[in-house]
Design an enzyme around this catalytic site. Structure first.
Site, PDB file in Angstrom:
ATOM      1  N   ARG A   1       2.115  -6.913  14.424  1.00 18.80           N
ATOM      2  CA  ARG A   1       1.488  -5.861  13.615  1.00 18.80           C
ATOM      3  C   ARG A   1       0.364  -6.429  12.743  1.00 18.80           C
ATOM      4  NH1 ARG A   1       6.196  -4.090  10.664  1.00 18.80           N
ATOM      5  NH2 ARG A   1       5.029  -2.398   9.726  1.00 18.80           N
TER       6      ARG A   1
ATOM      7  N   ARG B   1      14.210  -1.920   8.646  1.00 15.16           N
ATOM      8  CA  ARG B   1      13.342  -1.227   9.606  1.00 15.16           C
ATOM      9  C   ARG B   1      13.347  -1.958  10.935  1.00 15.16           C
ATOM     10  NH1 ARG B   1       7.606   0.702   7.168  1.00 15.16           N
ATOM     11  NH2 ARG B   1       6.965  -0.061   9.203  1.00 15.16           N
TER      12      ARG B   1
ATOM     13  N   LYS C   1       0.812  -1.222   0.000  1.00 12.94           N
ATOM     14  CA  LYS C   1       0.000   0.000   0.000  1.00 12.94           C
ATOM     15  C   LYS C   1       0.845   1.272   0.000  1.00 12.94           C
ATOM     16  CE  LYS C   1      -0.957   0.061   4.919  1.00 12.94           C
ATOM     17  NZ  LYS C   1      -0.069   1.150   5.336  1.00 12.94           N
TER      18      LYS C   1
ATOM     19  N   ARG D   1      11.349  -6.929   2.704  1.00 14.62           N
ATOM     20  CA  ARG D   1      11.580  -5.515   3.017  1.00 14.62           C
ATOM     21  C   ARG D   1      12.523  -5.372   4.207  1.00 14.62           C
ATOM     22  NH1 ARG D   1       6.510  -1.886   4.641  1.00 14.62           N
ATOM     23  NH2 ARG D   1       6.868  -2.727   6.709  1.00 14.62           N
TER      24      ARG D   1
ATOM     25  N   ARG E   1      -6.597   3.774  11.752  1.00 16.12           N
ATOM     26  CA  ARG E   1      -6.160   2.401  11.961  1.00 16.12           C
ATOM     27  C   ARG E   1      -7.088   1.655  12.910  1.00 16.12           C
ATOM     28  NH1 ARG E   1      -0.571   2.270  10.137  1.00 16.12           N
ATOM     29  NH2 ARG E   1       0.590   0.523  10.960  1.00 16.12           N
TER      30      ARG E   1
HETATM   31  P1  AMP Z   1       3.273   1.865   9.188  1.00 14.44           P
HETATM   32  O1  AMP Z   1       4.462   2.337   8.422  1.00 14.44           O
HETATM   33  O2  AMP Z   1       1.974   2.456   8.698  1.00 14.44           O
HETATM   34  O3  AMP Z   1       3.201   0.363   9.287  1.00 14.44           O
HETATM   35  O4  AMP Z   1       3.432   2.418  10.679  1.00 14.44           O
HETATM   36  C1  AMP Z   1       4.550   2.061  11.484  1.00 14.44           C
HETATM   37  C2  AMP Z   1       4.188   2.182  12.947  1.00 14.44           C
HETATM   38  O5  AMP Z   1       3.806   3.536  13.250  1.00 14.44           O
HETATM   39  C3  AMP Z   1       2.998   1.333  13.395  1.00 14.44           C
HETATM   40  O6  AMP Z   1       3.356  -0.010  13.692  1.00 14.44           O
HETATM   41  C4  AMP Z   1       2.549   2.099  14.634  1.00 14.44           C
HETATM   42  O7  AMP Z   1       3.414   1.877  15.729  1.00 14.44           O
HETATM   43  C5  AMP Z   1       2.733   3.555  14.201  1.00 14.44           C
HETATM   44  N1  AMP Z   1       1.535   4.062  13.515  1.00 14.44           N
HETATM   45  C6  AMP Z   1       1.413   4.413  12.196  1.00 14.44           C
HETATM   46  N2  AMP Z   1       0.164   4.838  11.929  1.00 14.44           N
HETATM   47  C7  AMP Z   1      -0.535   4.750  13.086  1.00 14.44           C
HETATM   48  C8  AMP Z   1      -1.870   5.027  13.453  1.00 14.44           C
HETATM   49  N3  AMP Z   1      -2.764   5.468  12.561  1.00 14.44           N
HETATM   50  N4  AMP Z   1      -2.233   4.817  14.753  1.00 14.44           N
HETATM   51  C9  AMP Z   1      -1.350   4.381  15.659  1.00 14.44           C
HETATM   52  N5  AMP Z   1      -0.081   4.071  15.386  1.00 14.44           N
HETATM   53  C10 AMP Z   1       0.342   4.250  14.109  1.00 14.44           C
END
Ligand code: AMP
Length: 203
Positions: free
Chosen positions: A151, A140, A20, A134, A95
């Protein structure tokens, strides 16, 4: 009651490893809107060791969700900037249903609403294998096996239910996320155009 002149107000949702992030960037470019990725905002703050970054680092490293109020504040600040006035593509927010309520309140206050929610549908095994790839490429800190599993579990428990909320509003486009980048991109563009959204750049 969305204004007639706006470009596109979009949300892209899918499990980690669904592609995404990559698709979101391309779609945002085609429709002439900025990407608002909460994950990217948090990672940039962690990297720069800002007060926000210091606050969220341990949460992100553990694969947990940053508290809703804090996350929604970050998004509201970002959407209030000029370049998001006519459209945006949200990636990674909302989320959970609490964040949907925050976003609804914010958008309603501006007389706006989302035009479409792109759901990237990818089998679990496929997203896990893309995530470990990745992890090797980008290193990461939240791409370890244990954190990936957590996650994905949070996605299924907290994020998947938001799809039902938006489906009831008739704005979800479920897109088969298996295929080449170009194939998946073409499917998304076709779905958005079918909603009457207009590409600004035909690349
Ligand atoms: P992502 O790159 O979208 O997978 O985000 C990486 C991390 O950032 C997630 O595992 C959460 O710890 C935090 N995070 C990102 N977006 C949100 C959100 N909308 N609500 C809460 N935590 C978030």
């Amino acid at each position: 009651m969305t204004s007639a002149a706006h470009t596109a107000r979009l949300l892209i949702v899918g499990p980690q490893g669904s592609g995404k992030g990559t698709q979101g960037v391309r779609i945002a470019e085609s429709f002439g809107v900025p990407v608002v990725s909460t994950g990217d905002v948090f990672r940039a703050n962690v990297k720069d060791q800002t007060p926000l970054g210091v606050k969220v680092k341990a949460i992100i490293d553990a694969g947990d969700l940053v508290p809703d109020e804090l996350t929604s504040e970050v998004v509201r600040d970002r959407l209030a900037q000029d370049d998001a006035a006519e459209g945006f593509l949200l990636d990674g927010y909302p989320r959970n249903t609490g964040q949907v309520a925050h976003l609804d309140e914010f958008l309603t206050g501006r007389g706006e609403s989302l035009d479409a929610v792109i759901l990237l549908d990818v089998p679990r095994e496929e997203s896990i294998s893309r995530l470990s790839q990745r992890a090797q490429e980008q290193g990461r800190t939240d791409d370890t096996d244990e954190v990936i599993a957590k996650r994905l579990e949070i996605y299924e428990r907290e994020t998947a239910p938001i799809i039902d909320v938006y489906a009831e509003r008739g704005i979800v486009d479920t897109i088969d996320g298996v295929g080449s980048l170009d194939e998946v991109n073409a499917r998304i563009v076709a779905a958005l155009e079918a909603r009457g959204l207009v590409r600004q750049v035909t690349a």
